[in-house]
Structure formats: structure tokens, C-alpha cells
Design a protein around this motif. Structure first.
Motif, PDB file in Angstrom:
ATOM      1  N   LEU A  60     -13.749   6.210   2.517  1.00  0.00           N
ATOM      2  CA  LEU A  60     -12.617   5.733   1.670  1.00  0.00           C
ATOM      3  C   LEU A  60     -12.612   6.739   0.513  1.00  0.00           C
ATOM      4  O   LEU A  60     -12.135   6.927   0.223  1.00  0.00           O
ATOM      5  N   TRP A  92       0.557  -1.188  -0.083  1.00  0.00           N
ATOM      6  CA  TRP A  92       0.246  -0.161   0.010  1.00  0.00           C
ATOM      7  C   TRP A  92       0.681   1.051   0.107  1.00  0.00           C
ATOM      8  O   TRP A  92       0.126   2.153  -0.561  1.00  0.00           O
ATOM      9  N   CYS A 133      -2.335   7.913  -3.614  1.00  0.00           N
ATOM     10  CA  CYS A 133      -3.320   7.053  -2.844  1.00  0.00           C
ATOM     11  C   CYS A 133      -4.033   8.939  -3.121  1.00  0.00           C
ATOM     12  O   CYS A 133      -4.238   9.691  -3.196  1.00  0.00           O
ATOM     13  N   CYS A 144      -4.105   3.113  -5.534  1.00  0.00           N
ATOM     14  CA  CYS A 144      -4.277   1.954  -4.885  1.00  0.00           C
ATOM     15  C   CYS A 144      -5.951   1.773  -5.179  1.00  0.00           C
ATOM     16  O   CYS A 144      -6.652   1.187  -3.775  1.00  0.00           O
ATOM     17  N   THR A 145      -7.026   1.889  -6.368  1.00  0.00           N
ATOM     18  CA  THR A 145      -8.525   1.760  -6.430  1.00  0.00           C
ATOM     19  C   THR A 145      -8.289   0.410  -6.374  1.00  0.00           C
ATOM     20  O   THR A 145      -9.099  -0.756  -6.262  1.00  0.00           O
ATOM     21  N   VAL A 158      -9.656   5.971  -1.406  1.00  0.00           N
ATOM     22  CA  VAL A 158      -9.775   5.615  -2.731  1.00  0.00           C
ATOM     23  C   VAL A 158     -10.617   5.587  -3.772  1.00  0.00           C
ATOM     24  O   VAL A 158      -9.950   5.408  -4.973  1.00  0.00           O
ATOM     25  N   VAL A 207      -4.691   3.490   3.573  1.00  0.00           N
ATOM     26  CA  VAL A 207      -6.009   2.708   3.328  1.00  0.00           C
ATOM     27  C   VAL A 207      -6.157   1.358   4.618  1.00  0.00           C
ATOM     28  O   VAL A 207      -7.206   1.611   4.266  1.00  0.00           O
ATOM     29  N   ALA A 262      -8.528  -2.117  -3.870  1.00  0.00           N
ATOM     30  CA  ALA A 262      -9.454  -1.881  -3.356  1.00  0.00           C
ATOM     31  C   ALA A 262     -10.677  -2.223  -3.462  1.00  0.00           C
ATOM     32  O   ALA A 262     -11.697  -2.639  -2.235  1.00  0.00           O
TER      33      ALA A 262
END
Length: 179
Positions: free
Chosen positions: A51, A16, A21, A64-65, A55, A30, A68
Motif C-alpha cells: 500500500l 477508485w 493515487c 484514495c487514502t 495509499v 488499488v 482505503a
């Protein structure tokens, strides 16, 4: 509520800190957001933890999506509190809108992010289908919208979207009759 082993495993799969982000920092915070949201019994327990803006920001997605999305689906596969479930479905809805837009002139990175989100949603389709067929009317509608926004095509997805929308309509009619 406890954070499931499935969610912990999905969180552990990713570096992460190496991912960007939505807040502009590395995404190393996250996992804590997910753990706090999933441990929350009430909306009050989640206060300040969302989020959104991490995210996904509005409908913009970040490095990071895609990971996630996998965590969201892993969480939705288990037992989560109603406010956590709402937070997860809302985030996934915004992600779907952002990842499902067909825009000309996408950079390679943007196309990779969109493809990653769509692939993760396809992998977790049965989780979404379960929610769409067994959840509340607004959840069924949200799932249908997620599938439509992500362009989950083909006969199977179209058939399920019809089932989700029919379920929403039936539940809405029932509610009107019982008033």
C-alpha cells in the motif's frame, strides 16, 4: 486466504479510478493491491504488492487514502494472514501520522483528506481496540500510536490508549522473564 465480503463491499463503494493515487495515476489499481495482499498467505505471496507509494507515500496522503482506511479496517475486522495484517497496520500507522499532523496553512483538499482519514478511523475504532487488546505487543503499540497520531481524543480513547500501552509493557516484561 479469501477476501471477505465486507472488504469487497467496502472496495465497491468507491470510484477508485476517479481518485488520485500516491503513484500519480488514478487509484483504479488499488483494489487489486488490497485483494492481492489479503489473499496472500506469506510475505512471498505479497512480493511487489504494498500500500506504500499508493495509499500513502511516507506520511503523505492522497484522495484514495480516506476510502482505503475503511478498506483496511474492514480487512482487519476479519481473518487475515500475519504478513497481510502487518502490511495493513503499517500502512494505517503511516496514514495516521500523515493525517494527524496539525499543520498551519492546509489547503481545503488537505484538510478534507485529513478529516476523512480521522472519521474513518473513528468509525472503525472498535476494530482497532480489539487488535490493541488481543493482538501481539507490537500490534497493541501500533494501535496506541495510531490513536495518538490521529488525535482520537476524549476519555474513551485516552483510557484505551492506556490499556494498549499497559498491555505492551506487560507482554514485554513477560518476554524478558521467560528468556
Amino acid at each position: 486466504m479469501d477476501v471477505s465480503e465486507l472488504v469487497r463491499a467496502e472496495l465497491a463503494r468507491h470510484d477508485w479510478a476517479a481518485l488520485r493515487c500516491g503513484c500519480g495515476d488514478g487509484a483504479d489499481h488499488v483494489p487489486l493491491l488490497f485483494e492481492t495482499i489479503l489473499a496472500a498467505e506469506t510475505a512471498q505471496d505479497m512480493r511487489g504488492y504494498t500500500l506504500q507509494d499508493h495509499v500513502v507515500v511516507d506520511t503523505y496522503i492522497y484522495e484514495c487514502t480516506p476510502p482505503a482506511v475503511g478498506v483496511i479496517l474492514a480487512a482487519l475486522a476479519g481473518d487475515v494472514s500475519p504478513p497481510a495484517r502487518e502490511e495493513l497496520l503499517e500502512a494505517l500507522s503511516y496514514i495516521a501520522i500523515g493525517a494527524g499532523h496539525v499543520r498551519e496553512g492546509l489547503t481545503v483538499e488537505e484538510a478534507w483528506l485529513e478529516d476523512g482519514c480521522v472519521a474513518a478511523a473513528r468509525e472503525g475504532f472498535w476494530i482497532l481496540a480489539h487488535i490493541g487488546l488481543s493482538g501481539k505487543a507490537y500490534e497493541a503499540e501500533t494501535v496506541a500510536d495510531i490513536c495518538a497520531a490521529l488525535g482520537l481524543g476524549g476519555d474513551k480513547y485516552a483510557d484505551y490508549q492506556r490499556l494498549f500501552r499497559a498491555r505492551v509493557e506487560a507482554k514485554t516484561k513477560r518476554r524478558r522473564l521467560h528468556r
